[in-house]
Enzyme design. Structure first.
Site, PDB file in Angstrom:
ATOM      1  N   GLY A  46       0.849  -1.197   0.000  1.00 49.08           N
ATOM      2  CA  GLY A  46       0.000   0.000   0.000  1.00 49.08           C
ATOM      3  C   GLY A  46       0.874   1.233   0.000  1.00 49.08           C
ATOM      4  O   GLY A  46       2.073   1.151   0.329  1.00 49.08           O
ATOM      5  N   GLN A  51       2.960   9.911   1.899  1.00 54.31           N
ATOM      6  CA  GLN A  51       4.311   9.342   1.946  1.00 54.31           C
ATOM      7  C   GLN A  51       5.200   9.818   0.805  1.00 54.31           C
ATOM      8  O   GLN A  51       6.425   9.741   0.903  1.00 54.31           O
ATOM      9  CB  GLN A  51       4.245   7.804   1.924  1.00 54.31           C
ATOM     10  CG  GLN A  51       3.634   7.220   3.184  1.00 54.31           C
ATOM     11  CD  GLN A  51       3.503   5.712   3.061  1.00 54.31           C
ATOM     12  OE1 GLN A  51       2.553   5.229   2.463  1.00 54.31           O
ATOM     13  NE2 GLN A  51       4.434   4.967   3.620  1.00 54.31           N
ATOM     14  N   CYS A  91       6.007  -0.384   7.602  1.00 55.75           N
ATOM     15  CA  CYS A  91       5.677   0.841   6.870  1.00 55.75           C
ATOM     16  C   CYS A  91       6.892   1.254   6.047  1.00 55.75           C
ATOM     17  O   CYS A  91       8.013   1.258   6.560  1.00 55.75           O
ATOM     18  CB  CYS A  91       5.308   1.956   7.843  1.00 55.75           C
ATOM     19  SG  CYS A  91       4.844   3.499   7.041  1.00 55.75           S
ATOM     20  N   LEU A  92       6.666   1.603   4.791  1.00 53.60           N
ATOM     21  CA  LEU A  92       7.771   2.031   3.925  1.00 53.60           C
ATOM     22  C   LEU A  92       8.423   3.310   4.446  1.00 53.60           C
ATOM     23  O   LEU A  92       9.565   3.602   4.101  1.00 53.60           O
ATOM     24  CB  LEU A  92       7.261   2.236   2.488  1.00 53.60           C
ATOM     25  CG  LEU A  92       6.775   0.962   1.784  1.00 53.60           C
ATOM     26  CD1 LEU A  92       6.132   1.303   0.446  1.00 53.60           C
ATOM     27  CD2 LEU A  92       7.926  -0.025   1.600  1.00 53.60           C
ATOM     28  N   HIS A 133      -4.372   1.430   7.649  1.00 57.21           N
ATOM     29  CA  HIS A 133      -3.006   1.967   7.797  1.00 57.21           C
ATOM     30  C   HIS A 133      -2.813   3.171   6.862  1.00 57.21           C
ATOM     31  O   HIS A 133      -2.260   4.195   7.268  1.00 57.21           O
ATOM     32  CB  HIS A 133      -2.019   0.826   7.495  1.00 57.21           C
ATOM     33  CG  HIS A 133      -0.568   1.188   7.431  1.00 57.21           C
ATOM     34  ND1 HIS A 133       0.375   0.665   8.291  1.00 57.21           N
ATOM     35  CD2 HIS A 133       0.135   1.986   6.564  1.00 57.21           C
ATOM     36  CE1 HIS A 133       1.575   1.142   7.973  1.00 57.21           C
ATOM     37  NE2 HIS A 133       1.461   1.943   6.921  1.00 57.21           N
ATOM     38  N   GLU A 134      -3.296   3.052   5.616  1.00 54.45           N
ATOM     39  CA  GLU A 134      -3.121   4.146   4.635  1.00 54.45           C
ATOM     40  C   GLU A 134      -3.987   5.363   4.984  1.00 54.45           C
ATOM     41  O   GLU A 134      -3.542   6.516   4.828  1.00 54.45           O
ATOM     42  CB  GLU A 134      -3.462   3.669   3.216  1.00 54.45           C
ATOM     43  CG  GLU A 134      -2.688   2.450   2.703  1.00 54.45           C
ATOM     44  CD  GLU A 134      -1.212   2.488   2.929  1.00 54.45           C
ATOM     45  OE1 GLU A 134      -0.647   3.582   3.114  1.00 54.45           O
ATOM     46  OE2 GLU A 134      -0.591   1.402   2.950  1.00 54.45           O
ATOM     47  N   HIS A 137      -2.283   7.409   7.456  1.00 49.22           N
ATOM     48  CA  HIS A 137      -1.261   8.286   6.849  1.00 49.22           C
ATOM     49  C   HIS A 137      -1.892   9.597   6.390  1.00 49.22           C
ATOM     50  O   HIS A 137      -1.306  10.670   6.557  1.00 49.22           O
ATOM     51  CB  HIS A 137      -0.621   7.610   5.617  1.00 49.22           C
ATOM     52  CG  HIS A 137       0.532   6.704   5.925  1.00 49.22           C
ATOM     53  ND1 HIS A 137       1.682   7.115   6.556  1.00 49.22           N
ATOM     54  CD2 HIS A 137       0.728   5.393   5.644  1.00 49.22           C
ATOM     55  CE1 HIS A 137       2.536   6.101   6.658  1.00 49.22           C
ATOM     56  NE2 HIS A 137       1.974   5.033   6.110  1.00 49.22           N
TER      57      HIS A 137
HETATM   58  O1  GNR Z   1       4.098  -2.612   2.575  1.00 46.89           O
HETATM   59  C1  GNR Z   1       3.443  -2.475   3.606  1.00 46.89           C
HETATM   60  N1  GNR Z   1       3.126  -3.564   4.338  1.00 46.89           N
HETATM   61  C2  GNR Z   1       2.206  -3.555   5.386  1.00 46.89           C
HETATM   62  C3  GNR Z   1       2.140  -4.671   6.208  1.00 46.89           C
HETATM   63  C4  GNR Z   1       1.246  -4.723   7.251  1.00 46.89           C
HETATM   64  C5  GNR Z   1       0.399  -3.649   7.477  1.00 46.89           C
HETATM   65  C6  GNR Z   1       0.467  -2.523   6.683  1.00 46.89           C
HETATM   66  C7  GNR Z   1       1.361  -2.474   5.639  1.00 46.89           C
HETATM   67  S1  GNR Z   1       1.404  -1.079   4.617  1.00 46.89           S
HETATM   68  C8  GNR Z   1       3.062  -1.126   4.064  1.00 46.89           C
HETATM   69  C9  GNR Z   1       3.299  -0.049   3.013  1.00 46.89           C
HETATM   70  C10 GNR Z   1       3.111   1.304   3.670  1.00 46.89           C
HETATM   71  O2  GNR Z   1       3.891   1.809   4.412  1.00 46.89           O
HETATM   72  N2  GNR Z   1       1.987   1.906   3.418  1.00 46.89           N
HETATM   73  O3  GNR Z   1       1.706   3.079   3.999  1.00 46.89           O
HETATM   74 NI    NI Z   2       2.827   3.118   5.848  1.00 40.18          NI
END
Ligand code: GNR
Ligand code: NI
Length: 173
Positions: A46, A51, A91-92, A133-134, A137
């Site tokens: 995601g 980001q 999270c990236l 999660h997104e 952000h």
């Molecule tokens: O790549 C991602 N893996 C992930 C694994 C578990 C819960 C959420 C994520 S999102 C993350 C990519 C990211 O940072 N998206 O904002």
């Molecule tokens: Ni993230």
């Protein structure tokens, strides 16, 4: 297409609250395509516009193994949440750190698709976790905000150290 630079914790820009998108046009579709390219290259499941320093309410996701199930959500809103489940998140914007977060198990989301059409979808499993999660952000919230201040401090130190090692090794080149 272009791979975009991903902001990293504790960059204050990750705290900016994204604003709603008013028109879905070709310019926006270029941003969407670049976000997919950036997400797949990372690789991640995601990516929120925040980001990549674009502070509009837009996210992309693809939780499939074959990487053939792209989702685009513009102005996403969670209409319903059900159940709760703890899962391991990463999270990236916080590379190399993973921890447990409790979120709703299933969600119902409204959003505009890449053609600007209104949609509603029920989501479960990893997609439900990812979309929550997104959307966080887009509010300037990171998964480490659910952890203790002590853990966040550790994450900050670990990332500082990682970056120090990275710039040290670049002396050789
Ligand atoms: O790549 C991602 N893996 C992930 C694994 C578990 C819960 C959420 C994520 S999102 C993350 C990519 C990211 O940072 N998206 O904002
Ligand atoms: Ni993230």
């Amino acid at each position: 297409m272009t791979i975009l630079r991903i902001l990293e914790f504790p960059d204050p820009k990750l705290r900016i609250k994204a604003i709603p998108i008013e028109t879905v046009d070709d310019g926006l579709r270029v941003v969407i395509d670049n976000m997919f390219e950036t997400m797949y290259a990372a690789p991640g499941i995601g990516l929120a516009a925040t980001q990549v320093d674009f502070h509009k309410r837009l996210l992309v996701a693809d939780v499939s193994v074959e990487k053939d199930d792209p989702h685009v959500l513009i102005n996403p809103r969670i209409l319903e949440k059900d159940g709760s489940k703890v899962s391991e998140e990463g999270c990236l914007s916080i590379p190399g750190y993973f921890d447990s977060v409790k979120r709703a198990e299933t969600i119902r989301v409204s959003f505009l698709d890449r053609n600007g059409n209104q949609q509603e979808k029920d989501m479960e499993g990893l997609l439900a976790v990812c979309v929550q999660h997104e959307i966080d952000h887009l509010e300037g919230k990171l998964f480490v905000d659910y952890l203790s201040e002590a853990k966040r401090q550790k994450v900050r130190k670990k990332l500082h150290k990682q970056r120090r090692v990275q710039s040290d090794s670049s002396i050789m080149f």
